[in-house]
Design a protein around this motif. Structure first.
Motif, mmCIF file in Angstrom:
data_model
loop_
_atom_site.group_PDB
_atom_site.id
_atom_site.type_symbol
_atom_site.label_atom_id
_atom_site.label_comp_id
_atom_site.label_asym_id
_atom_site.label_seq_id
_atom_site.Cartn_x
_atom_site.Cartn_y
_atom_site.Cartn_z
ATOM 1 N N ARG A 230 20.703 41.858 49.261
ATOM 2 C CA ARG A 230 22.081 42.238 49.526
ATOM 3 C C ARG A 230 22.614 41.337 50.639
ATOM 4 O O ARG A 230 21.836 40.889 51.491
ATOM 5 N N VAL A 231 23.905 41.082 50.621
ATOM 6 C CA VAL A 231 24.449 40.115 51.579
ATOM 7 C C VAL A 231 25.767 40.621 52.166
ATOM 8 O O VAL A 231 26.560 41.288 51.492
ATOM 9 N N ALA A 232 25.965 40.269 53.428
ATOM 10 C CA ALA A 232 27.222 40.550 54.126
ATOM 11 C C ALA A 232 27.771 39.223 54.639
ATOM 12 O O ALA A 232 27.066 38.485 55.333
ATOM 13 N N TYR A 233 29.001 38.921 54.280
ATOM 14 C CA TYR A 233 29.644 37.663 54.665
ATOM 15 C C TYR A 233 30.506 37.885 55.892
ATOM 16 O O TYR A 233 31.440 38.682 55.872
ATOM 17 N N LEU A 234 30.163 37.178 56.972
ATOM 18 C CA LEU A 234 30.918 37.271 58.220
ATOM 19 C C LEU A 234 31.942 36.154 58.261
ATOM 20 O O LEU A 234 31.585 34.971 58.287
ATOM 21 N N ARG A 235 33.215 36.522 58.289
ATOM 22 C CA ARG A 235 34.272 35.511 58.240
ATOM 23 C C ARG A 235 34.613 34.928 59.603
ATOM 24 O O ARG A 235 35.254 33.883 59.689
ATOM 25 N N ALA A 236 34.193 35.579 60.678
ATOM 26 C CA ALA A 236 34.531 35.111 62.025
ATOM 27 C C ALA A 236 33.563 34.013 62.453
ATOM 28 O O ALA A 236 32.356 34.191 62.411
ATOM 29 N N ARG A 237 34.113 32.866 62.873
ATOM 30 C CA ARG A 237 33.328 31.791 63.462
ATOM 31 C C ARG A 237 34.287 30.884 64.213
ATOM 32 O O ARG A 237 35.479 30.808 63.867
ATOM 33 N N PRO A 238 33.834 30.224 65.277
ATOM 34 C CA PRO A 238 34.738 29.339 66.016
ATOM 35 C C PRO A 238 35.346 28.285 65.098
ATOM 36 O O PRO A 238 34.645 27.663 64.289
ATOM 37 N N ALA A 239 36.639 28.081 65.231
ATOM 38 C CA ALA A 239 37.336 27.142 64.344
ATOM 39 C C ALA A 239 36.823 25.717 64.496
ATOM 40 O O ALA A 239 36.856 24.934 63.531
#
Length: 273
Positions: A230-239
């Motif tokens: 199962r996977v969770a995608y984290l959209r937050a990351r330094p631009a």
């Protein structure tokens, strides 16, 4: 697991390191490399500016060489190449390969060990710690086996960071590409994590019993899904992060999409339904 068969209950959660547990922006990583360049200038008698330029070029070369083969870049090899070229060895053309055995003759093992240690310690000291991450891990560890599953060129850095952050008591495993010998999304590193997360003497955890959380679509989401996790995608990351990353392309369907890591805890009720 056949189609329609219920997945096992969630037993473990793994986290990517860079830009998941620890945001890495360009200025922070440049400061780490800068500390290495300062040490090189002071200890190895090389020009700091030339060192930084050579390091950037050899970093790019390693990514071209290793990533398509699902292999981690090697910081010790990179440092040996940089010192060799600064001390007079002819530099291969951008698309050519190094003679690494010859390059190793331009530096000593002690120099390389010192440089890698400086790099690792500068990362641990210079990258900010978010206390909320430690608190999250402490809460989750009461219900799940936790681990770090990361593509990273120096496993000792993650070990040191986890220890300094106080995360180690909450982690059942730290699985890093440098130790495994391959990078995500290759299934071998996910299989290695299944073994590492299992309790002593127990068989590896079933893939469907593990959730992986990460910010790189291809490495974390597609890699985890293809491994049966199962996977969770984290959209937050330094631009401006210089770490490798990829955008969603429809090749997988995450179980969770998180705008920030703090969203994981409330989302777990849906995943483990």
């Amino acid at each position: 697991m056949s189609v329609g068969e219920p997945r096992p209950r969630l037993a473990a959660i793994t986290f990517d390191f860079g830009n998941t547990l620890v945001p890495v922006d360009r200025s922070a990583l440049e400061a780490v490399v800068g500390a290495l360049a300062e040490a090189a200038a002071a200890r190895f008698d090389v020009d700091r500016t030339a060192f930084l330029a050579a390091w950037a070029e050899e970093r790019a070369r390693q990514f071209r060489e290793e990533v398509p083969r699902f292999r981690e870049t090697d910081l010790a090899v990179r440092l040996r190449r940089v010192l060799a070229r600064l001390r007079g060895m002819a530099t291969p053309a951008p698309e050519a390969a190094w003679d690494d055995a010859a390059a190793a003759g331009w530096s000593s093992a002690a120099e390389v060990d010192l440089g890698i240690d400086v790099y690792s310690r500068a990362f641990v000291a210079g990258l900010p710690l978010d206390p909320a991450v430690g608190a999250l891990l402490a809460r989750l560890a009461l219900r799940y086996r936790l681990g770090i599953l990361s593509n990273w060129p120096l496993a000792a850095t993650i070990d040191r960071y986890a220890e300094a952050a106080g995360w180690t008591p909450h982690l059942a495993a730290i699985v890093v590409s440098e130790r495994v010998g391959t990078i995500k999304p290759h299934p071998a590193i996910f299989r290695a994590a299944e073994v590492a997360l299992a309790a002593a003497g127990e068989p590896p955890l079933a893939p469907g019993a593990i959730l992986h959380v990460g910010d790189d679509w291809a490495a974390d989401v597609v890699g985890g899904a293809r491994a049966g996790w199962r996977v969770a995608y984290l959209r937050a990351r330094p631009a401006d992060s210089p770490l490798p990353g990829s955008e969603p392309d429809g090749d997988a369907e995450p179980d969770l999409v998180l705008d920030e890591l703090a969203d994981l805890e409330p989302g777990l009720a849906t995943v483990d339904r």
